[in-house]
Design an enzyme around this catalytic site. Structure first.
Site, PDB file in Angstrom:
ATOM      1  N   LYS A  54      64.661  24.088  59.279  1.00 27.96           N
ATOM      2  CA  LYS A  54      64.250  23.770  60.621  1.00 27.96           C
ATOM      3  C   LYS A  54      62.790  23.992  60.665  1.00 27.96           C
ATOM      4  CE  LYS A  54      68.567  25.977  62.413  1.00 27.96           C
ATOM      5  NZ  LYS A  54      69.154  27.276  63.142  1.00 27.96           N
TER       6      LYS A  54
ATOM      7  N   ARG B  30      63.028  32.276  42.862  1.00 21.05           N
ATOM      8  CA  ARG B  30      63.159  31.222  41.873  1.00 21.05           C
ATOM      9  C   ARG B  30      62.472  29.955  42.680  1.00 21.05           C
ATOM     10  NH1 ARG B  30      66.341  29.964  37.340  1.00 21.05           N
ATOM     11  NH2 ARG B  30      66.420  27.766  36.671  1.00 21.05           N
TER      12      ARG B  30
ATOM     13  N   HIS C 147      59.233  32.000  33.020  1.00 17.32           N
ATOM     14  CA  HIS C 147      60.683  32.496  33.256  1.00 17.32           C
ATOM     15  C   HIS C 147      60.789  33.833  32.363  1.00 17.32           C
ATOM     16  CE1 HIS C 147      64.877  32.742  34.181  1.00 17.32           C
ATOM     17  NE2 HIS C 147      64.976  31.365  33.908  1.00 17.32           N
TER      18      HIS C 147
END
Length: 317
Positions: free
Chosen positions: A90, A112, A140
């Site tokens: 939204k 992430r 990572h």
């Protein structure tokens, strides 16, 4: 335990600011956590009352499940956030999303995102510890830690080992964190792949050996790690065909003959069987790929335990 360093309150954006002793503290704690995961009743009350929020703005299966399982096995409450169905659809910003979650009492965020730097933004808005679960092509670190832990567990150390990493080096965030961590732990790292999938100046930036011939890269290797061909991140043809790529860089039994007899075969997953790795290798006696997945839960349990205030060396259960 050998090391007793306190990691409470730390962020984990990448491995560059973690010392060898701190990484070994994580490994030694993960070893304890792995024993817990082997029990019939795999749950301890260590983080009861703490709340972990997993903010996955990018699709993931194994990493999200691994983090959530790790938190639950330590008895933390877990709040799972994905973009689909959230207020961000939204028009809500990351800043307001974090402010909203923070007001509900989160103690740690796992993040992430497809854009580098979002984990740092979440920490800026929350002032709570953040674990980077993968940001763009940047880093990572928990995958790198579980990869290194898997080697450390088998060989006792990474020092002096020849580790060959093969494949799509250019698009891999896993390899960047692994290069930082493995070099820091004393390994001799070789990267190998097509020239079009090799970042410029990688030898200078990371202090690794760069090869374009698979046999040369694998020769006498203690560890061979295949990387997934990340077709979804490629916007132009970087090699003629998957068939040609596999013929030159696919990991086969024939190619493994150039490595040491007791070579460890690894892959951070998910695998493209028949592309970067053949089933005969993925399922061979040398493969520790499934063990990497199991170790991922143990390493993430260790990080949550240490960063949320657990004391290394203390009996955890």
């Amino acid at each position: 335990m050998k090391h007793t360093l306190n990691l409470a309150g730390r962020n984990l954006f990448d491995l560059d600011v973690y010392t060898v002793e701190e990484i070994e503290t994580i490994f030694e704690t993960a070893k304890v956590m792995k024993e817990i995961n082997s029990r019939d009743y795999k749950k301890i009350p260590t983080l009861r009352g703490k709340t972990v929020a997993t903010l996955f703005f990018e699709d993931s299966t194994r990493t999200r499940i691994s983090f959530e399982l790790a938190a639950k096995r330590l008895s933390a409450d877990v709040v799972s956030f994905t973009t689909a169905g959230s207020a961000m659809k939204k028009g809500e910003s990351i800043q307001d999303t974090v402010y909203t979650l923070n007001a509900m009492g989160m103690d740690l965020y796992v993040v992430r995102h497809s854009c580098p730097g979002v984990p740092q933004l979440v920490h800026k808005y929350s002032q709570k510890p953040v674990l980077n679960a993968g940001d763009g092509r940047h880093a990572h670190p928990t995958q790198a830690l579980l990869d290194m832990f898997s080697i450390w567990e088998k060989r006792g150390s990474l020092k002096g080992l020849r580790i060959a990493i093969i494949g799509d080096i250019l698009h891999s965030r896993v390899v960047r964190s692994n290069l930082i961590g493995m070099k820091k732990m004393g390994a001799n790292v070789v990267v190998c792949g097509p020239r079009t999938l090799m970042p410029p100046k990688i030898e200078e930036v990371y202090g690794v050996q760069c090869e374009y011939d698979l046999k040369t890269a694998i020769k006498d290797a203690d560890v061979v790690m295949g990387l997934r061909m990340q077709l979804e991140r490629q916007t132009e043809g970087l090699f003629p065909s998957l068939g040609e790529y596999t013929s030159r860089y696919g990991l086969s039994n024939k190619m493994l003959e150039y490595a040491k007899d007791d070579v460890l075969v690894m892959h951070p997953g998910p695998m493209n069987r028949g592309v970067e790795i053949l089933p005969e290798v993925a399922d061979s006696e040398h493969s520790i790929i499934i063990e990497q997945v199991a170790n991922g839960v143990a390493v993430r349990m260790a990080l949550l335990f240490l960063i949320l205030g657990g004391k290394p060396g203390r009996e955890v259960a």
